[in-house]
Write a protein that holds these residues in place. Structure first.
Motif, PDB file in Angstrom:
ATOM      1  N   UNK A   1      73.168  31.629  57.000  1.00  0.00           N
ATOM      2  CA  UNK A   1      72.264  32.785  56.933  1.00  0.00           C
ATOM      3  C   UNK A   1      71.040  32.455  56.088  1.00  0.00           C
ATOM      4  N   UNK A   2      71.230  31.741  54.997  1.00  0.00           N
ATOM      5  CA  UNK A   2      70.124  31.425  54.095  1.00  0.00           C
ATOM      6  C   UNK A   2      69.196  30.359  54.682  1.00  0.00           C
ATOM      7  N   UNK A   3      69.777  29.287  55.226  1.00  0.00           N
ATOM      8  CA  UNK A   3      68.981  28.159  55.721  1.00  0.00           C
ATOM      9  C   UNK A   3      68.530  28.336  57.160  1.00  0.00           C
ATOM     10  N   UNK A   4      69.218  29.208  57.915  1.00  0.00           N
ATOM     11  CA  UNK A   4      68.913  29.434  59.328  1.00  0.00           C
ATOM     12  C   UNK A   4      68.917  28.119  60.115  1.00  0.00           C
ATOM     13  N   UNK A   5      69.978  27.329  59.914  1.00  0.00           N
ATOM     14  CA  UNK A   5      70.112  26.069  60.622  1.00  0.00           C
ATOM     15  C   UNK A   5      71.566  25.843  61.020  1.00  0.00           C
ATOM     16  N   UNK A   6      71.744  24.885  61.938  1.00  0.00           N
ATOM     17  CA  UNK A   6      73.081  24.566  62.447  1.00  0.00           C
ATOM     18  C   UNK A   6      73.784  23.624  61.475  1.00  0.00           C
ATOM     19  N   UNK A   7      75.058  23.905  61.216  1.00  0.00           N
ATOM     20  CA  UNK A   7      75.901  23.017  60.414  1.00  0.00           C
ATOM     21  C   UNK A   7      77.006  22.496  61.329  1.00  0.00           C
ATOM     22  N   UNK A   8      77.149  21.159  61.391  1.00  0.00           N
ATOM     23  CA  UNK A   8      78.121  20.545  62.292  1.00  0.00           C
ATOM     24  C   UNK A   8      79.154  19.733  61.519  1.00  0.00           C
ATOM     25  N   UNK A   9      80.329  19.615  62.132  1.00  0.00           N
ATOM     26  CA  UNK A   9      81.409  18.761  61.611  1.00  0.00           C
ATOM     27  C   UNK A   9      81.756  19.076  60.156  1.00  0.00           C
ATOM     28  N   UNK A  10      81.903  20.361  59.863  1.00  0.00           N
ATOM     29  CA  UNK A  10      82.301  20.788  58.521  1.00  0.00           C
ATOM     30  C   UNK A  10      83.826  20.865  58.436  1.00  0.00           C
ATOM     31  N   UNK A  11      84.379  20.261  57.377  1.00  0.00           N
ATOM     32  CA  UNK A  11      85.826  20.306  57.185  1.00  0.00           C
ATOM     33  C   UNK A  11      86.243  21.675  56.668  1.00  0.00           C
ATOM     34  N   UNK A  12      87.359  22.171  57.181  1.00  0.00           N
ATOM     35  CA  UNK A  12      87.838  23.492  56.782  1.00  0.00           C
ATOM     36  C   UNK A  12      89.359  23.498  56.822  1.00  0.00           C
TER      37      UNK A  12
END
Length: 535
Positions: free
Chosen positions: A272-283
């Motif tokens: 929401x803050x950066x308005x960019x796509x985040x990929x391959x995040x570990x969860x």
């Protein structure tokens, strides 16, 4: 572009405009009718009161009262009554005696004749009355009041009337004004309806209701067909939609439910803050590890929601294993092709120079070297997947012009089941690749050794590269961390770590005797027995 044939029906723009226009028209007509009825009632009451006021004004006129005692009363009363009529705007002002004989009338021919309507209420009951009735002049709103002499006796009646035809003319003038004024809000409403309808049409991207319904069903079917878990959430972190795979993995999560995982909440805040796509995040959810992609839904430069694409780590590992096999096979073929092309060029040159003895020596040496490697791997490594992996890496090292040696004292007589063998190949392949890359620039050495003496399988991969500092040791297994340039790096050691955990093994990092890095992999032999017992 139209998705459905909706030409048979009026467009949404036309329907909305027509609906709002009809509502405004009906409302305007009803208001006009209401005001018209109110005006009728108000005007009648007002005219009745005005007629009574004029009648009392005439009945209290002293000249008119005195004229009743004259021999010819109408001679004095008629001018005064006409003056009052003209001054007040009444249609007639009639003065009659107690016998009903007229002393005044706008039409002088009626003077001296009996009044057409009854005067009993005023003459006998001494009442002042207002009513609507027909007289000799036509329908009128009338007022009658008794005339009193100085002794308190009723000597006559004062009658004043306003013709209904004249009143209706006045009311019609008011109605026309109301209709004209009502046209203004009607026109404003009609134009407003058109612009509102056009704005609604713009907000729904020019689509008709049938098209919106079709697109919704299409989106729903598309989401359901996606094999990855797909979840959409709003900026308040409440779930707005889920596909079938997401419901299978997270049955406890429902549409409208809140995302409570702290790590996932932080990632959503970042999107929401950066308005960019985040990929391959570990969860990690419910003690399971997942790989997550987050994509913002942006409207008018603001994030309206987030799309979460979640894959289990096992899916990634399976895909990586398949890619590793293909890559290993490709690397092996490329390395062999590169190596044999170089040697064929040398052989061709020696043949041109007619150095046949050198050609024979070179061919014999090459055949012996390859046979020695294959013979060693076949005799020392019983597991075919591990043997194939090592052979492929030897060919790869020759392509990179790096020396890869396998300790001749190494021995691996144990065999693993297919799944464990795949995990070992994944670990060895990544560790050897990293070692080859580490020494590639200065054409260094990589040494691989292994043994299954005792209760463990032990593999060691060491090189004479720059090594790994203590500060970096804790970071190299983090997903995405890499010291290499370019993209698609930083996942190899993450997969190694996961595979080691699946094998219930240990991985140690130390300094090599070659002055570079050494990775030591320890896997318990009892792993296969434990699996059989659990089954």
């Amino acid at each position: 572009m139209r998705f459905l044939n909706v030409s048979r029906r009026p467009s949404l723009l036309a329907q909305i405009t027509l609906l709002i226009t009809v509502v405004i028209l009906v409302s305007t007509v009803l208001v006009c009718i209401l005001f018209s009825a109110m005006i009728d009632e108000i005007v009648e009451k007002y005219v009745g009161k005005q007629a009574m006021t004029v009648a009392k004004l005439a009945s209290e006129d002293k000249t008119i009262v005195k004229a009743f005692r004259n021999k010819n009363p109408s001679e004095h009363i008629q001018p005064i009554a006409e003056k009052i009529r003209k001054t007040t705007g009444a249609d007639y002002v009639t003065i009659a005696n107690d016998k009903g004989i007229r002393y005044s009338h706008p039409n002088s021919s009626y003077i001296g004749k009996h009044t057409k309507t009854s005067n009993e209420a005023s003459l006998k009951e001494h009442q002042s009355i207002i009513y609507k009735g027909k007289g000799i002049s036509g329908f009128a709103i009338k007022a009658k009041t008794p005339i009193w002499d100085s002794q308190g006796n009723v000597i006559g009646v004062s009658s004043v009337g306003f013709l209904v035809s004249n009143i209706e003319k006045q009311i019609n003038d008011y109605r026309i004004k109301i209709i004209k004024l009502s046209c203004i809000p009607f026109l404003i409403g009609a134009f407003g309806a058109f612009f509102i309808a056009r704005r609604v049409k713009k907000l729904i991207l020019g689509l008709e209701p049938e098209e919106i319904s079709f697109l919704f069903k299409e989106k729903e079917a598309t989401l359901e067909s996606i094999q990855d878990a797909t979840i959409t959430v709003n900026v308040e972190k409440y779930v707005t939609s889920m596909n079938r795979r997401a419901r299978e993995l997270f049955g406890y999560l429902q549409i409208g439910g809140e995302i409570k995982n702290a790590r996932l909440g932080q990632l959503i805040d970042q999107v929401i803050e950066k308005q960019r796509v985040y990929s391959n995040q570990s969860l990690v959810l419910d003690s399971q590890q997942y790989i997550l992609d987050l994509s913002p839904i942006i409207r008018k430069k603001e994030v309206q929601g987030i799309v979460l694409t979640i894959r289990t780590l096992s899916q990634i590992e399976e895909l990586t294993e398949e890619i590793s096999k293909i890559k290993m096979f490709s690397d092996n073929l490329r390395a062999q092709n590169h190596e044999f092309l170089n040697k064929l060029n040398v052989i061709y040159g020696l043949l041109k120079l007619k150095k046949y003895e050198h050609v024979m020596q070179m061919i014999s040496s090459e055949v012996k070297e390859r046979q020695d490697i294959i013979s060693f791997l076949m005799s020392s490594v019983k597991d075919p997947l591990i043997a194939a992996c090592l052979l492929g890496k030897i060919n790869r090292s020759k392509e990179l012009d790096v020396t890869l040696e396998i300790d001749q004292d190494s021995n691996l007589t144990s065999t693993l089941d297919i799944e464990d063998a795949k995990n070992v190949v994944s670990i060895l392949g990544n560790l050897i690749d990293n070692a080859l890359e580490a020494v590639r620039e200065h054409k260094g050495n990589v040494l691989v050794s292994f043994t299954d003496v005792g209760n463990d399988l032990i593999f060691e991969v060491e090189d004479n590269g720059p090594g790994i500092s203590k500060e970096v040791e804790n970071m190299i297994f983090i997903d995405g961390y890499t010291t290499k340039k370019g993209e698609n790096h930083g996942i190899g050691l993450t997969i190694v770590k996961r595979s080691v955990e699946l094998l219930k093994g240990e991985l140690y990092i130390s300094k090599s005797m070659l002055q570079g890095a050494r990775f030591t992999l320890v896997i318990p032999k009892l792993l296969n027995n434990e699996k059989e017992e659990s089954i």
